[in-house]
Motif scaffolding. Sequence first.
Motif, PDB file in Angstrom:
ATOM      1  N   GLY A   1      16.830  -1.571  -0.874  1.00  0.00           N
ATOM      2  CA  GLY A   1      16.266  -2.289  -0.975  1.00  0.00           C
ATOM      3  C   GLY A   1      15.706  -3.433  -0.221  1.00  0.00           C
ATOM      4  N   ARG A   2      15.105  -2.778   1.260  1.00  0.00           N
ATOM      5  CA  ARG A   2      14.624  -3.511   1.928  1.00  0.00           C
ATOM      6  C   ARG A   2      13.023  -2.506   2.388  1.00  0.00           C
ATOM      7  NH1 ARG A   2      18.299  -5.691   6.350  1.00  0.00           N
ATOM      8  NH2 ARG A   2      16.450  -6.124   7.355  1.00  0.00           N
ATOM      9  N   ILE A   3      13.218  -1.363   1.533  1.00  0.00           N
ATOM     10  CA  ILE A   3      12.848  -0.002   1.970  1.00  0.00           C
ATOM     11  C   ILE A   3      11.933   0.491   0.456  1.00  0.00           C
ATOM     12  CG2 ILE A   3      11.754   2.377   2.752  1.00  0.00           C
ATOM     13  CD1 ILE A   3      12.340   0.323   5.185  1.00  0.00           C
ATOM     14  N   GLU A   4      10.817   0.302   0.182  1.00  0.00           N
ATOM     15  CA  GLU A   4      10.037   1.389  -1.692  1.00  0.00           C
ATOM     16  C   GLU A   4       8.971   2.121  -0.884  1.00  0.00           C
ATOM     17  OE1 GLU A   4      10.433   0.728  -4.206  1.00  0.00           O
ATOM     18  OE2 GLU A   4      11.768  -1.689  -4.557  1.00  0.00           O
ATOM     19  N   THR A   5       9.282   3.142  -1.412  1.00  0.00           N
ATOM     20  CA  THR A   5       9.121   4.835  -0.306  1.00  0.00           C
ATOM     21  C   THR A   5       7.798   5.053  -1.839  1.00  0.00           C
ATOM     22  OG1 THR A   5      10.691   4.956   1.059  1.00  0.00           O
ATOM     23  CG2 THR A   5       9.112   6.607   0.195  1.00  0.00           C
ATOM     24  N   VAL A   6       6.581   5.517  -1.483  1.00  0.00           N
ATOM     25  CA  VAL A   6       5.884   6.343  -2.546  1.00  0.00           C
ATOM     26  C   VAL A   6       5.435   6.850  -2.030  1.00  0.00           C
ATOM     27  CG1 VAL A   6       4.809   4.231  -3.411  1.00  0.00           C
ATOM     28  CG2 VAL A   6       3.954   5.066  -2.041  1.00  0.00           C
ATOM     29  N   GLY A   7       5.165   8.400  -2.709  1.00  0.00           N
ATOM     30  CA  GLY A   7       4.323   9.954  -2.862  1.00  0.00           C
ATOM     31  C   GLY A   7       3.399  10.598  -3.232  1.00  0.00           C
ATOM     32  N   GLY A   8       2.942  11.487  -3.040  1.00  0.00           N
ATOM     33  CA  GLY A   8       2.330  12.154  -4.072  1.00  0.00           C
ATOM     34  C   GLY A   8       0.769  11.861  -4.080  1.00  0.00           C
ATOM     35  N   SER A   9      -0.266  11.774  -4.434  1.00  0.00           N
ATOM     36  CA  SER A   9      -2.276  11.280  -4.432  1.00  0.00           C
ATOM     37  C   SER A   9      -1.574   9.704  -4.310  1.00  0.00           C
ATOM     38  CB  SER A   9      -2.309  12.249  -4.947  1.00  0.00           C
ATOM     39  OG  SER A   9      -2.151  12.924  -5.913  1.00  0.00           O
ATOM     40  N   LEU A  10      -3.139   9.267  -3.553  1.00  0.00           N
ATOM     41  CA  LEU A  10      -3.259   8.316  -3.515  1.00  0.00           C
ATOM     42  C   LEU A  10      -2.171   6.731  -3.440  1.00  0.00           C
ATOM     43  CD1 LEU A  10      -5.187   8.241  -6.279  1.00  0.00           C
ATOM     44  CD2 LEU A  10      -6.188   8.475  -4.366  1.00  0.00           C
ATOM     45  N   SER A  11      -1.401   7.762  -2.598  1.00  0.00           N
ATOM     46  CA  SER A  11      -0.223   6.822  -1.446  1.00  0.00           C
ATOM     47  C   SER A  11      -0.440   5.088  -0.978  1.00  0.00           C
ATOM     48  CB  SER A  11       0.859   7.471  -0.996  1.00  0.00           C
ATOM     49  OG  SER A  11       0.770   8.649  -1.059  1.00  0.00           O
ATOM     50  N   THR A  12      -1.364   5.208  -0.069  1.00  0.00           N
ATOM     51  CA  THR A  12      -1.966   4.029  -0.027  1.00  0.00           C
ATOM     52  C   THR A  12      -2.835   2.407  -0.853  1.00  0.00           C
ATOM     53  OG1 THR A  12      -2.126   4.626   2.571  1.00  0.00           O
ATOM     54  CG2 THR A  12      -3.507   2.731   2.251  1.00  0.00           C
ATOM     55  N   GLN A  13      -3.386   3.658  -1.668  1.00  0.00           N
ATOM     56  CA  GLN A  13      -3.900   2.666  -2.437  1.00  0.00           C
ATOM     57  C   GLN A  13      -2.496   2.034  -3.848  1.00  0.00           C
ATOM     58  OE1 GLN A  13      -4.867   5.952  -1.977  1.00  0.00           O
ATOM     59  NE2 GLN A  13      -7.086   5.801  -2.243  1.00  0.00           N
ATOM     60  N   ARG A  14      -1.794   2.459  -3.715  1.00  0.00           N
ATOM     61  CA  ARG A  14      -0.126   2.814  -4.416  1.00  0.00           C
ATOM     62  C   ARG A  14       0.137   1.591  -3.604  1.00  0.00           C
ATOM     63  NH1 ARG A  14       3.443   7.916  -5.998  1.00  0.00           N
ATOM     64  NH2 ARG A  14       3.905   5.933  -7.196  1.00  0.00           N
ATOM     65  N   LEU A  15       0.467   1.619  -2.658  1.00  0.00           N
ATOM     66  CA  LEU A  15       1.455   0.541  -2.228  1.00  0.00           C
ATOM     67  C   LEU A  15       0.284  -0.513  -1.948  1.00  0.00           C
ATOM     68  CD1 LEU A  15       2.281   2.484   1.163  1.00  0.00           C
ATOM     69  CD2 LEU A  15       4.014   1.512  -0.905  1.00  0.00           C
ATOM     70  N   ILE A  16      -1.061  -0.815  -1.799  1.00  0.00           N
ATOM     71  CA  ILE A  16      -1.438  -2.083  -1.728  1.00  0.00           C
ATOM     72  C   ILE A  16      -1.313  -2.625  -3.120  1.00  0.00           C
ATOM     73  CG2 ILE A  16      -3.991  -2.668  -2.533  1.00  0.00           C
ATOM     74  CD1 ILE A  16      -5.200  -0.676  -0.544  1.00  0.00           C
TER      75      ILE A  16
END
Length: 255
Positions: free
Chosen positions: A152-167
């Motif tokens: 629960g302390r790590i949220e992982t994203v993948g795919g396109s525009l990953s940095t935008q999604r994290l923002i």
Amino acid sequence: MFKSLAPLLFAALLSGVCAASPRTLTLATTQWCPYTCGELSEAENLIGNYLTELFAKHNLELKIESYPWARAIQLAEGGVVDGLLTAVNSEAPSLRFTSVPTAYYQVCFYTYDSAWRFGSIADLTGKVLGVIRDYGYTPDIDRYVASHEGSGRIETVGGSLSTQRLIRMLQAGRIDALVEDRLVLASVLNQLEPQPVHLFEAGCAQAQPFYLALSPDLEDVDTILTQLNSELASQQNQQRLNQKITEITRQQGWE
């Protein structure tokens, strides 16, 4: 008659050899502007253009294909492409890496909390951190991410525009901080619409080298790596790349 034609025949033969078509290598990458980003200006594709120039000296032509990062690694390790344009060993240990770094990157932590500061891994306690799947950050950060997956302390994203999604996740309060290379984040923030996003830089890790990686099954892989290591070690080439990075940093106001 033969003596007069011989020089012409030799010149024609030499010309044919010199005009041989370059060998094409296909390297996978991801949207990692300003280091690699084919859709934007030349200044936003620093490493892609730089390595294309270096390979051309050895009659090698680069074909650069962009994918989500996890997919790029999968294609390179599976031999579908010839390698990765930019990577660190922990991301694709089965590949063959240059021994000389292409350049250096520096990841920093970004948040909306102006009071929080990152000085060491211990400062991440109690924070939900947003990361990109299969990215290599620094050894310490990578170990932290691996040891806290599913907690629960790590949220992982993948795919396109990953940095935008994290923002966007940071804006929505789903994460407390994200970690990204400082020039990459600045480039992404410049592209966001309709209005700019202001984030606080809470602290940075030490700069890390990144490399070019090739499939171990690639024909003449040792020769290619030797040639590229020589080019990357050239002080003249290093100064030229650093000058380009400094110029775009100043132009974009990323200092």
